[in-house]
Design a protein around this motif. Sequence first.
Motif, PDB file in Angstrom:
ATOM      1  N   ASP A  15       0.888  -1.143   0.061  1.00 29.77           N
ATOM      2  CA  ASP A  15      -0.095  -0.066   0.125  1.00 29.77           C
ATOM      3  C   ASP A  15       0.624   1.281  -0.164  1.00 29.77           C
ATOM      4  OD1 ASP A  15      -2.519   1.084   0.084  1.00 29.77           O
ATOM      5  OD2 ASP A  15      -2.133   1.739   2.117  1.00 29.77           O
ATOM      6  N   LYS A  16       2.049   1.185   0.711  1.00 22.60           N
ATOM      7  CA  LYS A  16       2.803   2.252   1.033  1.00 22.60           C
ATOM      8  C   LYS A  16       3.553   2.582  -0.441  1.00 22.60           C
ATOM      9  CE  LYS A  16       6.592   3.962   3.713  1.00 22.60           C
ATOM     10  NZ  LYS A  16       7.673   3.906   4.633  1.00 22.60           N
ATOM     11  N   ILE A  17       3.924   1.440  -1.224  1.00 20.76           N
ATOM     12  CA  ILE A  17       4.473   1.998  -2.531  1.00 20.76           C
ATOM     13  C   ILE A  17       3.454   2.002  -3.730  1.00 20.76           C
ATOM     14  CG2 ILE A  17       6.619   0.721  -2.022  1.00 20.76           C
ATOM     15  CD1 ILE A  17       5.701  -1.666  -3.494  1.00 20.76           C
ATOM     16  N   GLY A  18       1.931   1.949  -3.465  1.00 19.76           N
ATOM     17  CA  GLY A  18       0.908   2.129  -4.428  1.00 19.76           C
ATOM     18  C   GLY A  18       0.893   0.936  -5.157  1.00 19.76           C
ATOM     19  N   VAL A  19       0.782  -0.236  -4.714  1.00 24.60           N
ATOM     20  CA  VAL A  19       0.471  -1.104  -5.484  1.00 24.60           C
ATOM     21  C   VAL A  19      -0.750  -1.784  -4.741  1.00 24.60           C
ATOM     22  CG1 VAL A  19       1.314  -3.616  -6.078  1.00 24.60           C
ATOM     23  CG2 VAL A  19       2.859  -1.557  -6.147  1.00 24.60           C
ATOM     24  N   THR A  20      -1.707  -2.414  -5.393  1.00 27.40           N
ATOM     25  CA  THR A  20      -2.719  -2.998  -4.817  1.00 27.40           C
ATOM     26  C   THR A  20      -3.125  -4.283  -5.576  1.00 27.40           C
ATOM     27  OG1 THR A  20      -5.203  -2.760  -4.151  1.00 27.40           O
ATOM     28  CG2 THR A  20      -4.464  -1.632  -6.309  1.00 27.40           C
ATOM     29  N   PHE A  21      -4.008  -5.117  -4.872  1.00 27.87           N
ATOM     30  CA  PHE A  21      -4.429  -6.490  -5.743  1.00 27.87           C
ATOM     31  C   PHE A  21      -5.468  -6.270  -6.704  1.00 27.87           C
ATOM     32  CE2 PHE A  21      -6.415 -10.511  -6.065  1.00 27.87           C
ATOM     33  CZ  PHE A  21      -5.526 -11.285  -6.684  1.00 27.87           C
ATOM     34  N   ALA A  22      -5.688  -6.486  -7.689  1.00 26.36           N
ATOM     35  CA  ALA A  22      -6.882  -6.337  -8.574  1.00 26.36           C
ATOM     36  C   ALA A  22      -7.275  -7.872  -8.844  1.00 26.36           C
ATOM     37  CB  ALA A  22      -6.619  -5.619  -9.934  1.00 26.36           C
ATOM     38  N   LYS A  23      -8.471  -8.231  -8.760  1.00 28.03           N
ATOM     39  CA  LYS A  23      -8.842  -9.507  -9.042  1.00 28.03           C
ATOM     40  C   LYS A  23      -8.609  -9.843 -10.489  1.00 28.03           C
ATOM     41  CE  LYS A  23     -12.602 -12.681  -8.057  1.00 28.03           C
ATOM     42  NZ  LYS A  23     -13.801 -13.160  -7.677  1.00 28.03           N
ATOM     43  N   GLY A  24      -8.141 -10.944 -10.989  1.00 28.67           N
ATOM     44  CA  GLY A  24      -8.038 -11.186 -12.301  1.00 28.67           C
ATOM     45  C   GLY A  24      -6.745 -10.653 -13.061  1.00 28.67           C
ATOM     46  N   LYS A  25      -6.184  -9.671 -12.224  1.00 31.96           N
ATOM     47  CA  LYS A  25      -5.057  -9.169 -12.867  1.00 31.96           C
ATOM     48  C   LYS A  25      -3.799  -9.187 -11.977  1.00 31.96           C
ATOM     49  CE  LYS A  25      -7.637  -5.132 -14.993  1.00 31.96           C
ATOM     50  NZ  LYS A  25      -7.885  -3.858 -15.101  1.00 31.96           N
ATOM     51  N   GLY A  26      -4.032  -9.201 -10.773  1.00 36.09           N
ATOM     52  CA  GLY A  26      -2.877  -9.622  -9.853  1.00 36.09           C
ATOM     53  C   GLY A  26      -2.524  -8.154  -9.309  1.00 36.09           C
ATOM     54  N   PHE A  27      -1.262  -7.873  -8.817  1.00 33.43           N
ATOM     55  CA  PHE A  27      -0.757  -6.569  -8.163  1.00 33.43           C
ATOM     56  C   PHE A  27      -0.872  -5.697  -9.389  1.00 33.43           C
ATOM     57  CE2 PHE A  27      -0.008  -9.537  -4.859  1.00 33.43           C
ATOM     58  CZ  PHE A  27      -0.451  -8.942  -3.945  1.00 33.43           C
ATOM     59  N   VAL A  28      -1.346  -4.480  -9.229  1.00 31.21           N
ATOM     60  CA  VAL A  28      -1.504  -3.527 -10.165  1.00 31.21           C
ATOM     61  C   VAL A  28      -0.740  -2.277  -9.305  1.00 31.21           C
ATOM     62  CG1 VAL A  28      -2.791  -4.605 -11.921  1.00 31.21           C
ATOM     63  CG2 VAL A  28      -3.474  -3.011  -9.983  1.00 31.21           C
ATOM     64  N   GLU A  29      -0.302  -1.211 -10.221  1.00 26.98           N
ATOM     65  CA  GLU A  29      -0.090   0.050  -9.557  1.00 26.98           C
ATOM     66  C   GLU A  29      -1.402   1.020  -9.467  1.00 26.98           C
ATOM     67  OE1 GLU A  29       3.413   3.337 -10.101  1.00 26.98           O
ATOM     68  OE2 GLU A  29       2.819   2.183 -11.889  1.00 26.98           O
TER      69      GLU A  29
END
Length: 90
Positions: A75-89
Motif C-alpha cells: 500500500d505504501k508503494i502504491g500497489v494493490t491487488f486487482a482480481k483477475g489481474k494480480g498486483f497493479v499500480e
Amino acid sequence: MSGKKAYGLADKKGRGRKASLNDGQLEQLKKLILTESPQKHGYNGKKWTGPAITAWIERTFGVEYQAAQVYNPLDKIGVTFAKGKGFVEK
C-alpha cells in the motif's frame, strides 16, 4: 495551569514501529511486482501472490512479514491487488 506547557501531552517524534523495509528496498519490491514474473524467481504461478511476496522479501532482505502484514508496504508503494489481474499500480 495557565501559561505552563503540558509536555506530557505533546506529540513525540519516533513513536511507533519503524518501517521494516527502507525506501530503496520498497522501490525494488515495486519494480519486481510490476515488471517481473514470479517464475523468474523460482515461484509457481504467473502472477505474484501475497505468500510469494512474503517469501521473496524474507529471502531477499531477511525481513519476516505475517500474511496480512505484507500488504502494508505494498500500500505504501502504491500497489494493490486487482482480481483477475494480480498486483497493479494504484
